[in-house]
Design a protein around this motif. Structure first.
Motif, short mmCIF file in Angstrom:
data_model
loop_
_atom_site.label_atom_id
_atom_site.label_comp_id
_atom_site.label_asym_id
_atom_site.label_seq_id
_atom_site.Cartn_x
_atom_site.Cartn_y
_atom_site.Cartn_z
N ASN A 102 29.60 57.90 80.14
CA ASN A 102 30.98 58.20 80.54
C ASN A 102 32.00 57.16 80.13
OD1 ASN A 102 32.92 59.86 81.79
ND2 ASN A 102 32.89 58.59 83.64
N ASP A 103 31.97 55.96 80.68
CA ASP A 103 33.03 54.98 80.46
C ASP A 103 32.38 53.64 80.15
OD1 ASP A 103 35.57 53.95 80.32
OD2 ASP A 103 35.94 53.93 82.47
N ALA A 104 33.15 52.71 79.55
CA ALA A 104 32.54 51.46 79.10
C ALA A 104 33.59 50.39 78.89
CB ALA A 104 31.75 51.69 77.82
N VAL A 105 33.10 49.14 78.75
CA VAL A 105 33.95 48.00 78.44
C VAL A 105 33.11 47.00 77.64
CG1 VAL A 105 33.42 46.62 80.51
CG2 VAL A 105 35.66 46.40 79.42
N ILE A 106 33.77 46.17 76.84
CA ILE A 106 33.10 45.11 76.09
C ILE A 106 33.38 43.78 76.78
CG2 ILE A 106 32.80 44.05 73.82
CD1 ILE A 106 34.32 46.49 72.67
N ASP A 107 32.33 42.98 77.02
CA ASP A 107 32.57 41.68 77.64
C ASP A 107 32.87 40.62 76.57
OD1 ASP A 107 30.14 40.68 76.61
OD2 ASP A 107 29.06 40.95 78.49
N ARG A 108 33.13 39.40 77.03
CA ARG A 108 33.58 38.35 76.11
C ARG A 108 32.50 37.91 75.14
NH1 ARG A 108 32.62 35.95 81.10
NH2 ARG A 108 31.58 33.91 81.14
N PHE A 109 31.24 38.29 75.40
CA PHE A 109 30.14 37.98 74.49
C PHE A 109 29.89 39.11 73.49
CE2 PHE A 109 29.13 35.86 78.58
CZ PHE A 109 29.33 34.56 78.17
N GLY A 110 30.65 40.21 73.63
CA GLY A 110 30.46 41.33 72.72
C GLY A 110 29.44 42.34 73.18
N ALA A 111 28.94 42.19 74.41
CA ALA A 111 28.02 43.18 74.98
C ALA A 111 28.80 44.34 75.58
CB ALA A 111 27.14 42.53 76.06
N ILE A 112 28.19 45.51 75.61
CA ILE A 112 28.84 46.70 76.17
C ILE A 112 28.27 46.97 77.56
CG2 ILE A 112 29.29 49.17 75.90
CD1 ILE A 112 28.72 48.84 72.92
N TRP A 113 29.15 47.08 78.54
CA TRP A 113 28.80 47.57 79.87
C TRP A 113 29.23 49.03 79.92
CZ3 TRP A 113 26.70 44.53 83.86
CH2 TRP A 113 26.62 43.16 83.60
N PHE A 114 28.34 49.91 80.31
CA PHE A 114 28.69 51.33 80.33
C PHE A 114 28.01 52.03 81.50
CE2 PHE A 114 24.78 51.13 77.89
CZ PHE A 114 24.07 52.27 78.24
N GLY A 115 28.57 53.17 81.85
CA GLY A 115 28.01 53.97 82.94
C GLY A 115 27.59 55.33 82.44
N SER A 116 26.76 55.98 83.24
CA SER A 116 26.38 57.37 82.98
C SER A 116 26.78 58.21 84.19
CB SER A 116 24.89 57.50 82.71
OG SER A 116 24.13 57.16 83.86
N MET A 117 26.67 59.52 84.04
CA MET A 117 27.03 60.40 85.15
C MET A 117 26.33 61.74 84.99
SD MET A 117 30.86 61.77 84.20
CE MET A 117 30.66 63.28 85.13
N ASP A 118 26.26 62.46 86.09
CA ASP A 118 25.75 63.83 86.05
C ASP A 118 26.82 64.71 85.44
OD1 ASP A 118 24.54 66.31 86.54
OD2 ASP A 118 25.27 66.38 88.61
N ASP A 119 26.49 65.39 84.34
CA ASP A 119 27.49 66.22 83.67
C ASP A 119 27.94 67.37 84.57
OD1 ASP A 119 29.10 66.69 81.41
OD2 ASP A 119 27.76 68.26 80.70
N GLY A 120 27.12 67.75 85.54
CA GLY A 120 27.49 68.77 86.52
C GLY A 120 28.29 68.22 87.68
N GLU A 121 28.41 66.88 87.74
CA GLU A 121 29.25 66.17 88.72
C GLU A 121 28.81 66.37 90.17
OE1 GLU A 121 33.36 67.06 87.96
OE2 GLU A 121 33.21 66.63 85.82
#
Length: 293
Positions: A102-121
């Motif tokens: 679903n959504d994500a961000v890059i930290d200062r080291f260049g790693a990606i933090w991201f989340g998942s979700m139920d597509d049916g919500e």
């Protein structure tokens, strides 16, 4: 005071999300999840370029190698804008075919933090992960149906995670290994005000939240105090990214997902890209380091 809100680009996205300001290019990358589109908006040329994705995309980021990396329902992929091709790097939830990233961000080291979700919500199957060194690590953040964010404080020591259906924004302290060690509820939003969607953090460490169904975006202090409210001409505000030469232009993705025909007629701009000026700039967005640790 922030504002006023203006239409930046006509998009008509079913579910616009994941705005990322590419400082070197002077362009805004974002996605339309439900239409499986990757978009790139050049405000200088007033030009929108689009690509088809093979699965629902949640985010798109540039890397330090000049290529792009995208989070799709089927996993994390390298993306080549020149050819439009995708190459799978990791499939963190191959055992959860009903989920999507679903959504994500890059930290200062260049790693990606991201989340998942139920597509049916509905099912609490969404998790929060970190992707670095080609490896995906699941965090201990409790699962929920729809994760949003994460976002990071300017010093990188606090992670903000959103449980959208729960109406909650959480602040998580990161340990020496870079993973969350504690979590506290920072903000609770009544569903009558809308559902908290994507979070972003400005240079003062304040958290901007798009409100899905709320016609607004909120800015909160790191203590959880509501500081500013920006009203939109559309109901579903999904996420904000800071761009422009001074990082004081806030771009907001929106959506027409869930609107009736009558509501869409009343909101002709639903799904478009909007912008407004802010007094406090954002932070330069890092690029993904393919060898981040």
């Amino acid at each position: 005071m922030p504002g006023p809100v203006e239409q930046a680009c006509k998009v008509g996205a079913t579910l616009g999300e994941g705005p990322y300001w590419s400082e070197g290019e002077g362009k805004l990358w974002f996605v339309d999840i439900k239409e499986q589109k990757i978009h790139c908006f050049d405000p200088g040329a007033d030009r929108l370029e689009s690509w088809n994705a093979p699965a629902q995309p949640g985010w798109i980021f540039p890397t330090d190698s000049g290529r792009m990396v995208a989070g799709l329902q089927s996993g994390i992929h390298m993306f080549d804008p020149a050819s439009g091709s995708f190459e799978l790097l990791a499939a963190p939830e191959a055992s959860e075919p009903g989920n999507r990233l679903n959504d994500a961000v890059i930290d200062r080291f260049g790693a990606i933090w991201f989340g998942s979700m139920d597509d049916g919500e509905t099912r609490a199957t969404g998790r929060v992960y970190r992707f670095a060194d080609g490896k995906v690590v699941a965090t201990t953040i409790a699962p929920c149906a729809i994760t949003n964010g994460p976002a990071l404080s300017p010093d990188g020591n606090t992670l903000y995670h959103v449980d959208t259906l729960g109406g909650s924004i959480y602040a998580c302290t990161l340990g020496v290994d870079g993973l969350p060690i504690s979590q506290r509820r920072l903000v609770t939003i009544d569903p009558a005000q809308g559902y908290p969607d994507g979070p972003s953090v400005d240079s003062e460490g304040c958290i901007w939240i798009g409100l899905f169904g709320g016609w607004k975006a909120h800015r909160y202090a790191p203590t959880g105090e509501l500081l500013d409210t920006v009203s939109f001409p559309v109901a579903n505000v999904t996420k904000i990214a800071f761009g422009g030469a001074d990082l004081c232009t806030a771009y907001a993705t929106t959506a027409h997902k869930g609107l009736s025909a009558a509501e869409r007629a009343q909101q002709p701009g639903a799904g478009d890209l909007f912008s407004f000026r802010v007094d406090v700039p954002g932070l330069p967005a890092p690029k993904v380091a393919l060898t981040a640790s």
